[in-house]
Scaffold this motif. Structure first.
Motif, PDB file in Angstrom:
ATOM      1  N   GLN A   8       0.830  -1.203   0.000  1.00 39.44           N
ATOM      2  CA  GLN A   8       0.000   0.000   0.000  1.00 39.44           C
ATOM      3  C   GLN A   8       0.870   1.261   0.000  1.00 39.44           C
ATOM      4  O   GLN A   8       0.603   2.215  -0.718  1.00 39.44           O
ATOM      5  N   LYS A   9       1.924   1.252   0.799  1.00 47.26           N
ATOM      6  CA  LYS A   9       2.813   2.416   0.854  1.00 47.26           C
ATOM      7  C   LYS A   9       3.592   2.558  -0.456  1.00 47.26           C
ATOM      8  O   LYS A   9       3.752   3.660  -0.979  1.00 47.26           O
ATOM      9  N   LEU A  10       4.028   1.441  -1.016  1.00 44.00           N
ATOM     10  CA  LEU A  10       4.732   1.465  -2.304  1.00 44.00           C
ATOM     11  C   LEU A  10       3.827   2.076  -3.375  1.00 44.00           C
ATOM     12  O   LEU A  10       4.243   2.953  -4.124  1.00 44.00           O
ATOM     13  N   ARG A  11       2.589   1.630  -3.431  1.00 42.91           N
ATOM     14  CA  ARG A  11       1.628   2.137  -4.410  1.00 42.91           C
ATOM     15  C   ARG A  11       1.388   3.638  -4.208  1.00 42.91           C
ATOM     16  O   ARG A  11       1.343   4.406  -5.174  1.00 42.91           O
ATOM     17  N   ALA A  12       1.249   4.057  -2.952  1.00 43.74           N
ATOM     18  CA  ALA A  12       0.988   5.472  -2.667  1.00 43.74           C
ATOM     19  C   ALA A  12       2.130   6.355  -3.155  1.00 43.74           C
ATOM     20  O   ALA A  12       1.890   7.398  -3.777  1.00 43.74           O
ATOM     21  N   ILE A  13       3.350   5.940  -2.896  1.00 38.05           N
ATOM     22  CA  ILE A  13       4.504   6.753  -3.328  1.00 38.05           C
ATOM     23  C   ILE A  13       4.608   6.746  -4.855  1.00 38.05           C
ATOM     24  O   ILE A  13       4.876   7.767  -5.471  1.00 38.05           O
ATOM     25  N   ARG A  14       4.361   5.593  -5.470  1.00 40.64           N
ATOM     26  CA  ARG A  14       4.403   5.508  -6.937  1.00 40.64           C
ATOM     27  C   ARG A  14       3.363   6.451  -7.535  1.00 40.64           C
ATOM     28  O   ARG A  14       3.656   7.180  -8.486  1.00 40.64           O
ATOM     29  N   GLU A  39       2.815  -4.773  -4.636  1.00 41.99           N
ATOM     30  CA  GLU A  39       1.719  -3.871  -4.290  1.00 41.99           C
ATOM     31  C   GLU A  39       0.468  -4.624  -3.838  1.00 41.99           C
ATOM     32  O   GLU A  39      -0.282  -4.127  -3.010  1.00 41.99           O
ATOM     33  N   SER A  40       0.258  -5.805  -4.371  1.00 38.91           N
ATOM     34  CA  SER A  40      -0.921  -6.590  -3.990  1.00 38.91           C
ATOM     35  C   SER A  40      -0.726  -7.325  -2.671  1.00 38.91           C
ATOM     36  O   SER A  40      -1.672  -7.879  -2.117  1.00 38.91           O
ATOM     37  N   GLY A  41       0.522  -7.340  -2.178  1.00 36.35           N
ATOM     38  CA  GLY A  41       0.813  -8.031  -0.926  1.00 36.35           C
ATOM     39  C   GLY A  41       1.012  -9.523  -1.074  1.00 36.35           C
ATOM     40  O   GLY A  41       1.092 -10.245  -0.084  1.00 36.35           O
ATOM     41  N   LYS A  42       1.112  -9.992  -2.311  1.00 35.34           N
ATOM     42  CA  LYS A  42       1.285 -11.425  -2.551  1.00 35.34           C
ATOM     43  C   LYS A  42       2.720 -11.887  -2.349  1.00 35.34           C
ATOM     44  O   LYS A  42       2.974 -13.077  -2.293  1.00 35.34           O
ATOM     45  N   SER A  43       3.639 -10.944  -2.242  1.00 36.67           N
ATOM     46  CA  SER A  43       5.047 -11.283  -2.052  1.00 36.67           C
ATOM     47  C   SER A  43       5.712 -10.229  -1.182  1.00 36.67           C
ATOM     48  O   SER A  43       5.402  -9.036  -1.296  1.00 36.67           O
ATOM     49  N   ASP A  44       6.604 -10.670  -0.309  1.00 33.49           N
ATOM     50  CA  ASP A  44       7.386  -9.751   0.515  1.00 33.49           C
ATOM     51  C   ASP A  44       8.623  -9.315  -0.250  1.00 33.49           C
ATOM     52  O   ASP A  44       9.140 -10.042  -1.095  1.00 33.49           O
ATOM     53  N   MET A  45       9.113  -8.137   0.090  1.00 38.12           N
ATOM     54  CA  MET A  45      10.306  -7.602  -0.554  1.00 38.12           C
ATOM     55  C   MET A  45      11.537  -7.868   0.286  1.00 38.12           C
ATOM     56  O   MET A  45      11.493  -7.708   1.508  1.00 38.12           O
ATOM     57  N   ARG A  46      12.602  -8.230  -0.375  1.00 38.68           N
ATOM     58  CA  ARG A  46      13.894  -8.378   0.300  1.00 38.68           C
ATOM     59  C   ARG A  46      14.474  -6.986   0.540  1.00 38.68           C
ATOM     60  O   ARG A  46      14.081  -6.017  -0.100  1.00 38.68           O
ATOM     61  N   ALA A  47      15.422  -6.942   1.456  1.00 39.71           N
ATOM     62  CA  ALA A  47      16.068  -5.653   1.765  1.00 39.71           C
ATOM     63  C   ALA A  47      16.696  -5.043   0.514  1.00 39.71           C
ATOM     64  O   ALA A  47      16.608  -3.830   0.300  1.00 39.71           O
ATOM     65  N   SER A  48      17.299  -5.856  -0.325  1.00 37.59           N
ATOM     66  CA  SER A  48      17.940  -5.337  -1.544  1.00 37.59           C
ATOM     67  C   SER A  48      16.895  -4.757  -2.506  1.00 37.59           C
ATOM     68  O   SER A  48      17.157  -3.768  -3.192  1.00 37.59           O
TER      69      SER A  48
END
Length: 73
Positions: A8-14, A39-48
């Motif tokens: 949600q935060k990624l989408r908002a900034i985009r 953005e859909s929350g189906k996958s987590d993001m790695r630090a990189s």
């Protein structure tokens, strides 16, 4: 608890940048499918991945994961 970058935060900034998922993907060196999945929350993001997204959008990691309201670039 470690703060997380949410889809949600990624989408908002985009959206604040006025970019499509494809444009963000290109700027960050990721696939558009990856951006959609994050953005859909189906996958987590790695630090990189978070670091790549932060750099592409011109924000700090703290800005991206902090729980404060996003008001603009």
């Amino acid at each position: 608890m470690i703060p997380m970058l949410t889809g949600q935060k990624l989408r908002a900034i985009r959206h604040l940048r006025g970019w499509s998922q494809s444009e963000l993907a290109e700027r960050a060196g990721l696939s558009p499918v990856s951006i959609a999945t994050f953005e859909s929350g189906k996958s987590d993001m790695r630090a990189s991945t978070i670091a790549k997204l932060c750099e592409a959008m011109g924000v700090t990691v703290t800005y991206k994961i902090d729980d404060t309201e996003i008001s603009g670039p």
